[in-house]
Design a protein around this motif. Structure first.
Motif, PDB file in Angstrom:
ATOM      1  N   MET A   1      50.315  54.491  -2.855  1.00  0.00           N
ATOM      2  CA  MET A   1      50.538  53.199  -3.459  1.00  0.00           C
ATOM      3  C   MET A   1      49.735  52.158  -2.695  1.00  0.00           C
ATOM      4  O   MET A   1      49.668  52.179  -1.478  1.00  0.00           O
ATOM      5  CB  MET A   1      52.024  52.844  -3.404  1.00  0.00           C
ATOM      6  N   CYS A   2      49.134  51.242  -3.429  1.00  0.00           N
ATOM      7  CA  CYS A   2      48.367  50.152  -2.829  1.00  0.00           C
ATOM      8  C   CYS A   2      49.101  48.840  -3.047  1.00  0.00           C
ATOM      9  O   CYS A   2      49.778  48.658  -4.052  1.00  0.00           O
ATOM     10  CB  CYS A   2      46.988  50.057  -3.470  1.00  0.00           C
ATOM     11  N   LEU A   3      48.939  47.953  -2.103  1.00  0.00           N
ATOM     12  CA  LEU A   3      49.572  46.648  -2.215  1.00  0.00           C
ATOM     13  C   LEU A   3      48.532  45.581  -1.933  1.00  0.00           C
ATOM     14  O   LEU A   3      47.888  45.590  -0.894  1.00  0.00           O
ATOM     15  CB  LEU A   3      50.726  46.525  -1.214  1.00  0.00           C
ATOM     16  N   ALA A   4      48.345  44.694  -2.888  1.00  0.00           N
ATOM     17  CA  ALA A   4      47.463  43.543  -2.710  1.00  0.00           C
ATOM     18  C   ALA A   4      48.358  42.312  -2.694  1.00  0.00           C
ATOM     19  O   ALA A   4      49.285  42.196  -3.495  1.00  0.00           O
ATOM     20  CB  ALA A   4      46.453  43.458  -3.844  1.00  0.00           C
ATOM     21  N   ILE A   5      48.087  41.397  -1.780  1.00  0.00           N
ATOM     22  CA  ILE A   5      48.961  40.250  -1.611  1.00  0.00           C
ATOM     23  C   ILE A   5      48.199  38.944  -1.798  1.00  0.00           C
ATOM     24  O   ILE A   5      47.022  38.856  -1.475  1.00  0.00           O
ATOM     25  CB  ILE A   5      49.642  40.266  -0.228  1.00  0.00           C
ATOM     26  N   PRO A   6      48.870  37.918  -2.323  1.00  0.00           N
ATOM     27  CA  PRO A   6      48.223  36.615  -2.440  1.00  0.00           C
ATOM     28  C   PRO A   6      48.215  35.894  -1.094  1.00  0.00           C
ATOM     29  O   PRO A   6      49.190  35.949  -0.350  1.00  0.00           O
ATOM     30  CB  PRO A   6      49.073  35.861  -3.459  1.00  0.00           C
TER      31      PRO A   6
END
Length: 78
Positions: A1-6
């Motif tokens: 799973m990948c997580l991109a954050i603002p």
């Protein structure tokens, strides 16, 4: 799973680099994949790269959801 954050851009650096801020944590990232980023813009960050610009309202909603998840996790017996 990948997580991109603002994260919010707080400083532009030479060589398509920038400093972003997420809840007081500042990190240098690459802007090589996104054009037209200015100080104050929100970008989605994944593994040190800005992937795209993000509407400030959407950034606020996403960050609020992350904060809720953090609070819920801290409330769980460990």
């Amino acid at each position: 799973m990948c997580l991109a954050i603002p994260a919010q851009v707080v400083d532009l650096r030479a060589g398509e680099m920038a400093i972003v801020d997420l809840a007081g944590v500042q990190k240098e990232i690459s802007l090589a994949l996104v054009e037209g980023v200015a100080v104050g813009d929100y970008v989605i960050v994944h593994v040190g790269y800005a992937l795209n610009k993000l509407d400030p309202g959407e950034a606020a909603r996403t960050l609020a959801l992350f904060a809720e998840l953090t609070e819920a996790g801290e409330a769980q017996p460990g």
